[in-house]
Write an enzyme that holds these catalytic residues in place. Structure first.
Site, PDB file in Angstrom:
ATOM      1  N   HIS A 129       2.603   2.018  -8.629  1.00 46.95           N
ATOM      2  CA  HIS A 129       1.480   2.633  -7.669  1.00 46.95           C
ATOM      3  C   HIS A 129       0.481   1.615  -7.930  1.00 46.95           C
ATOM      4  CE1 HIS A 129      -1.039   5.308  -5.246  1.00 46.95           C
ATOM      5  NE2 HIS A 129      -2.144   4.767  -6.141  1.00 46.95           N
ATOM      6  N   CYS A 130      -0.086   0.964  -6.968  1.00 42.74           N
ATOM      7  CA  CYS A 130      -1.041  -0.246  -7.044  1.00 42.74           C
ATOM      8  C   CYS A 130      -2.563   0.371  -6.586  1.00 42.74           C
ATOM      9  CB  CYS A 130      -0.784  -1.313  -6.210  1.00 42.74           C
ATOM     10  SG  CYS A 130      -1.945  -2.744  -6.383  1.00 42.74           S
ATOM     11  N   ILE A 131      -3.497   0.352  -7.400  1.00 44.24           N
ATOM     12  CA  ILE A 131      -4.786   0.905  -7.121  1.00 44.24           C
ATOM     13  C   ILE A 131      -5.575  -0.079  -6.133  1.00 44.24           C
ATOM     14  CG2 ILE A 131      -5.178   2.198  -9.079  1.00 44.24           C
ATOM     15  CD1 ILE A 131      -7.075   0.066 -10.199  1.00 44.24           C
TER      16      ILE A 131
ATOM     17  N   ASN B 186      -4.311   0.921  -2.993  1.00 44.16           N
ATOM     18  CA  ASN B 186      -4.326   2.719  -2.862  1.00 44.16           C
ATOM     19  C   ASN B 186      -2.938   3.169  -2.139  1.00 44.16           C
ATOM     20  OD1 ASN B 186      -5.435   5.115  -3.048  1.00 44.16           O
ATOM     21  ND2 ASN B 186      -6.090   5.315  -0.679  1.00 44.16           N
TER      22      ASN B 186
END
Length: 299
Positions: free
Chosen positions: A125-127, A130
């Site tokens: 999951h890549c902030i 998002n």
């Protein structure tokens, strides 16, 4: 943390960084060093503009594209001869079942706590987007990182060139403000280029091994456990370098670095090193046929 596809502070930060680097490179560094009115200056400005546009476009797709949803009706078919490999839980040996989503997990799928659902072939999951990076948007994410690394190095060259250029005396008044912009841009570019280069190299390694980030960390533990028991661990999805590239980047080699999605398969089943082509007879069958032929000749 916002819902996937929604604007968040990290996304706005990325867009602001792209905008500032683009403005400083095209409207400060290029005019200061080459001049926008010259052929070299116009060509570099146009090339960098196209590269920046490609970065923004691929970034937008990576943010908005669904990484891959598990169909609610999915259930592994343990009797399917075409699916000889099924992932099971570490403890108990049962088929992987997501209690939160209420369905079985396909191979390589994992539950994302941020997205609150299972994602097909989840990498991480890549902030900064998002969103999860999974089966449906992995390639576009990789292409974005490639374009971003290229743009960073290109900008660094133009920034360094303009910083080393001696401004004529009659232009000294505007030199201070442009130099400040170039310094700030350089401060942004240095760590950004380093981070993106490391990220790009990491994902090249993963693609060549046909692994996800999650599978890499799981593989480290599996390898340790296998060596502890005197066995040898082999990543089941490693098909060879070329086949690994095809499985991620698509079958058309000319489109590997293009921002188009050519996913192989539906994300519910993946080829493994244990797969045996249907056209290839098994070793047991071949041995049996040889025994029967020998017996017939003796008779």
């Amino acid at each position: 943390m916002g819902r996937p596809g929604y604007l968040t502070l990290p996304i706005l930060s990325v867009l602001a960084a792209i905008g500032y680097v683009y403005y400083t490179t095209v409207f400060v560094a290029v005019p200061r060093w080459l001049g926008l009115a010259t052929a070299a200056g116009a060509a570099n400005a146009a090339a960098f503009t196209a590269l920046a546009a490609a970065c923004v476009a691929t970034y937008a797709v990576a943010v908005c594209r669904d990484p891959g949803r598990v169909p609610p009706s999915f259930a592994p078919d343990v009797e399917d001869a075409e699916s000889p490999l099924h992932e099971i839980k570490r403890k108990g040996g049962d088929l992987r079942y997501c209690q939160k989503c209420g369905h079985y997990k396909p191979p390589r799928a994992h539950h994302c706590r941020a997205c609150k659902r299972c994602v097909l072939k989840m990498d991480h999951h890549c902030i900064w987007i998002n969103n999860c990076v999974g089966h449906e948007n992995y390639k576009i994410f990789f292409i974005f990182v490639l374009y971003a690394v290229t743009a960073c190095f290109y900008a660094m060259i133009l920034i360094i060139g303009s910083a080393m250029y001696s401004v004529p005396v009659d232009e000294q008044s505007s030199n201070d403000s442009s130099r400040t912009s170039i310094i700030i841009c350089g401060i942004i570019l240095c760590p950004l280029t380093l981070a993106l280069t490391v990220l790009f190299g990491w994902h090249i390694y993963l693609i060549l091994q046909n692994k996800t980030t999650i599978e890499y960390h799981e593989g480290v533990r599996a390898m340790w456990l296998a060596e502890k028991g005197g066995n040898l661990y082999h990543h089941p999805y490693h098909l060879g370098v070329y086949e690994n590239l095809i499985s991620v980047l698509g079958p058309n080699i000319f489109c590997w670095l293009c921002p188009v999605s050519t996913n192989t398969g539906n994300g519910l089943r993946f080829r493994t090193s244990h797969d045996i082509p249907l056209s290839t007879p098994s070793i047991t069958a071949m041995a049996s046929n040889r025994s029967n032929n020998a017996a017939s000749e003796e008779q």
